[in-house]
Design an enzyme around this catalytic site. Structure first.
Site, short mmCIF file in Angstrom:
data_model
loop_
_atom_site.label_atom_id
_atom_site.label_comp_id
_atom_site.label_asym_id
_atom_site.label_seq_id
_atom_site.Cartn_x
_atom_site.Cartn_y
_atom_site.Cartn_z
N LYS A 29 63.25 -99.90 -154.96
CA LYS A 29 62.53 -100.94 -154.22
C LYS A 29 61.24 -100.42 -153.60
O LYS A 29 60.22 -101.13 -153.57
CB LYS A 29 63.43 -101.56 -153.15
CG LYS A 29 63.85 -100.62 -152.04
CD LYS A 29 64.74 -101.33 -151.03
CE LYS A 29 65.20 -100.39 -149.93
NZ LYS A 29 64.09 -99.89 -149.10
N THR A 30 61.26 -99.18 -153.10
CA THR A 30 60.04 -98.63 -152.50
C THR A 30 58.95 -98.50 -153.54
O THR A 30 57.77 -98.77 -153.27
CB THR A 30 60.33 -97.26 -151.86
OG1 THR A 30 61.39 -97.40 -150.90
CG2 THR A 30 59.10 -96.72 -151.16
N ASP A 212 59.99 -104.78 -146.10
CA ASP A 212 61.09 -103.99 -146.64
C ASP A 212 62.35 -104.26 -145.82
O ASP A 212 62.27 -104.59 -144.64
CB ASP A 212 60.72 -102.51 -146.58
CG ASP A 212 61.68 -101.63 -147.36
OD1 ASP A 212 62.44 -102.16 -148.19
OD2 ASP A 212 61.68 -100.41 -147.13
N GLU A 213 63.53 -104.10 -146.43
CA GLU A 213 64.82 -104.30 -145.76
C GLU A 213 64.88 -105.66 -145.06
O GLU A 213 65.28 -105.76 -143.89
CB GLU A 213 65.07 -103.17 -144.73
CG GLU A 213 64.98 -101.78 -145.30
CD GLU A 213 66.18 -101.39 -146.17
OE1 GLU A 213 67.00 -102.27 -146.48
OE2 GLU A 213 66.26 -100.22 -146.55
N GLN A 243 73.70 -104.76 -148.31
CA GLN A 243 73.51 -103.63 -147.39
C GLN A 243 73.13 -104.10 -145.99
O GLN A 243 72.50 -103.36 -145.23
CB GLN A 243 72.45 -102.68 -147.94
CG GLN A 243 72.86 -102.00 -149.24
CD GLN A 243 71.89 -100.91 -149.65
OE1 GLN A 243 71.84 -99.83 -149.07
NE2 GLN A 243 71.09 -101.20 -150.67
N ARG A 592 75.57 -93.81 -151.53
CA ARG A 592 74.73 -92.66 -151.17
C ARG A 592 74.95 -91.51 -152.15
O ARG A 592 74.16 -90.58 -152.21
CB ARG A 592 75.04 -92.15 -149.76
CG ARG A 592 74.86 -93.10 -148.60
CD ARG A 592 73.55 -93.81 -148.60
NE ARG A 592 73.66 -95.11 -149.24
CZ ARG A 592 72.64 -95.85 -149.64
NH1 ARG A 592 71.43 -95.39 -149.51
NH2 ARG A 592 72.81 -97.03 -150.20
#
Length: 659
Positions: A29-30, A212-213, A243, A592
């Site tokens: 996504k970044t 973002d997020e 998330q 993770r």
């Protein structure tokens, strides 16, 4: 653009109308945000100075800024806004301070400052009652409510009491020319929703918004997004509903659903290709999160191999669990030459860390506990920042009360109480009253002399502030305030003094890296926005942290400990039947892991002196059993594994003797 997969490319090229990118864990996504900014600039659809990219942490903003600098070079990226929601709110208030009823050099109250005000406003109240009221006031602010609106919407006597306290607290902030963290969002929202001229100016200033997020936005942050983006919806929001793990601090994942109602033309693109985890880990994560309801279900997949099966350990108790984790890390590091930094131990709460630390220490395994004493929470650093706040804002009584006692200068509690009475009678801040000769005469001679010396130092620093670079002002402050002299007295040895002196020097170094031309007051406000983990670099050590702190990170080997009902999922969630967020928390932990994933639980624990049986986390049963390797399920594999680890253990013990 050629390196992007088709959904990523579609997200980058979509520049007309609102866009929601549902980006699964590890789906890049970044990269999409960086490439979209580059595309907007290169295609000349939007100059950099009219683009704002908003993140949730200073760390992610810094990393994004570094990546963007490699992608967009030279002057092309000049003027781009890349910061957190709170930093954007700060920038807004520094420009529109008059509309918010503030003077230019207002202060930002941190959690300690706010706590002190609530204690003072609730004399005699117990800590739990103070914490509850503070939480209710913060909740009202995160919902974008003014004190009056909070009173109108109160549904219980307790909420009505909190609204009244909110009004008194806000009045006090106003008298200090200060805001708290929640105000950095609430005040801009209220101004933008009621002042058309200012709103038009900010929509011209920010022509395209990237968030973002987005699943972590609270109500006020979402309203800020809408106010700036306007009815045309010139934005790209990137997030993952799977998330969303921060409802306890006001995050509202329903904002993603509300977005579709507010913007009927909203385009939704899903990123499902994972570039981090083995397929076995992804199948487990998909199976787990499928138990939650979804408006837009995702199915993560990867080009990588299946990888090792997920290990599930049943341990006698938490000490046995910690020993197994430490031994496995020691084995993997020695056998596979894995850097210590590729190991991470995750837990539901910090109370679980101590027994694990002990086990790691016994095997001499280097580790770093995220969330320890943060740099900005060290006494000498907070003392220096209180002086800086007071240099910039003489109305900041909270900064005055700390600075005047840092270092001690014969001004005791009785003298400060008398000074506060004089300030109240004259309707002036305490720092201003302390400069009036007549006021000093009303105090004991020793206190008056102490305040006179304090005023001299403060006036000298105020005179130097416009002339000196911010970093030099910090160094001058450390000397002129007496902070360094006090440290020399406090520290029992030279090493301790040098260590604490180095903290002040590091603070000066932080200021030397600030924007060109920024004042010390501006930089102190920026520093107030830093969270405790923004300067939390573990180096080449095993990382230990809560599941909440792990979001956005990745490690070769992940150990999730305490996987038993009552811990994960948490006891309160079990009692309330609120398992969805706990399941998302487990999902975050699982995703993770790049290679190896270990889930462990204890059979027993001691509570009030009695041995109690524990149940494995119900989430383990929600995982595909074919992907798990439980202790005892495969005797041949277990025997081989035990032999290899025993050999490594003997080697480690021999190494201890050799040392």
């Amino acid at each position: 653009m050629d390196l992007l997969n088709p959904p990523q490319r579609a997200a980058v090229l979509h520049v007309h109308g609102p866009l929601l990118v549902l980006a699964g864990a590890g789906s890049g996504k970044t990269r999409v945000i960086i490439e979209k900014i580059a595309h907007l600039i290169a295609s000349r659809r939007m100059p950099a100075k009219r683009i704002a990219a908003i993140t949730f942490t200073n760390k992610s903003a810094r990393e994004m800024r570094e990546r963007l600098a490699r992608r967009v070079r030279g002057e092309a990226a000049e003027g781009l806004t890349l910061c957190t929601f709170h930093a954007l709110g700060l920038k807004f208030l520094q420009i529109e301070h008059a509309a918010a009823g503030l003077k230019r050099n207002f202060s930002i109250f941190d959690a300690d400052d706010a706590n002190a005000q609530f204690k003072d406003l609730m004399p005699g109240a117990k800590p739990d009652a103070i914490e509850l009221m503070k939480s209710l006031v913060s909740r009202a602010k995160n919902a974008g409510l003014s004190p009056e609106q909070a009173a109108e919407r109160a549904r219980s006597p307790r909420e009505l009491e909190a609204a009244a306290l909110y009004a008194r607290y806000q009045a006090r902030l106003g008298s200090f020319n200060a805001v708290d963290f929640d105000d950095l969002i609430r005040l801009p929202v209220q101004i933008l929703e009621h002042d058309r001229q200012i709103t038009a100016g900010w929509r011209e200033r920010i022509g395209y918004l990237l968030v973002d997020e987005a699943q972590d936005t609270n109500d006020a942050q979402y309203r800020l997004l809408k106010a700036i983006a306007g009815p045309g919806g010139h934005f790209t929001c990137v997030g993952d509903d799977d998330q969303s793990i921060y409802s306890w601090r006001g995050a509202n994942p329903e904002n993603l659903l509300q977005m579709a109602q507010d913007y009927p033309a909203l385009e939704v693109i899903k990123l499902e290709q994972n570039y981090r985890c083995s397929n076995r880990v992804l199948r487990a994560a998909n199976a787990l999160i499928a138990h939650n309801p979804h408006t837009h279900p995702k199915q993560l997949w990867s080009d990588q191999a299946d990888g090792e099966r997920i290990r599930v350990w049943e341990c006698r108790d938490n000490e046995h669990e910690a020993e197994k984790v430490a031994a496995e890390i020691a084995y993997l590091q020695a056998a596979r030459r894995v850097p210590w930094s590729e190991f991470c131990i995750l837990f539901r709460g910090n109370f679980q860390s101590r027994v694990i630390e002990k086990a790691l220490q016994l095997l001499r395994i280097p580790y770093h506990l995220t969330g320890g004493t943060a740099f900005l929470e060290r006494q000498e650093v907070k003392d220096a920042l209180s002086w800086l706040r007071l240099v910039a804002n003489p109305d900041d009584d909270a900064a005055f009360l700390r600075a005047v006692q840092s270092p001690k200068r014969e001004v005791g509690a009785t003298s400060l109480a008398r000074l506060a009475e004089l300030a109240q009678a004259r309707h002036l801040p305490m720092a201003r009253v302390a400069e009036i000769p007549g006021a000093l005469q009303a105090l004991p001679a020793r206190a008056a002399n102490g305040l006179a010396g304090f005023n001299d130092a403060l006036q000298e620093l105020r005179a130097q502030a416009p002339r000196l670079p911010a970093a030099e002002l910090v160094r001058l402050l450390a000397e002129r305030s007496g902070l360094l002299a006090e440290l020399r007295v406090q520290c029992k040895d030279q090493a301790s003094f040098q260590r604490r002196k180095a903290n002040l020097e590091e603070l000066a170094d932080w200021f030397s890296g600030g924007p060109r031309g920024a004042s010390a007051g501006d930089l102190a406000a920026q520093l107030a926005l830093l969270s405790r983990n923004d300067k939390d670099d573990g180096g080449n050590q095993v990382r230990m942290m809560t599941l909440h702190a792990a979001k956005g990170l990745e490690f070769g080997y992940v150990f999730i400990v305490g996987c038993q009902d009552g811990v994960l999922p948490h006891e309160a969630a079990l009692e309330e039947g609120a398992l969805e967020e706990e399941r998302r928390l487990m999902y975050v932990g699982i995703t993770r892991a790049k290679q190896g994933l270990y889930l462990s639980h204890s059979r027993t624990t001691r509570k009030f002196g009695e041995l109690m049986r524990l149940k494995p986390s119900r989430f383990i049963d929600e995982l595909p059993q074919a992907e798990l390797q439980r202790d005892g399920a495969d005797p041949v594999l277990d025997a081989a594994s035990k032999q290899a680890r025993a050999k490594a253990g003997l080697a480690a013990i021999q190494a201890l003797f050799d040392d």
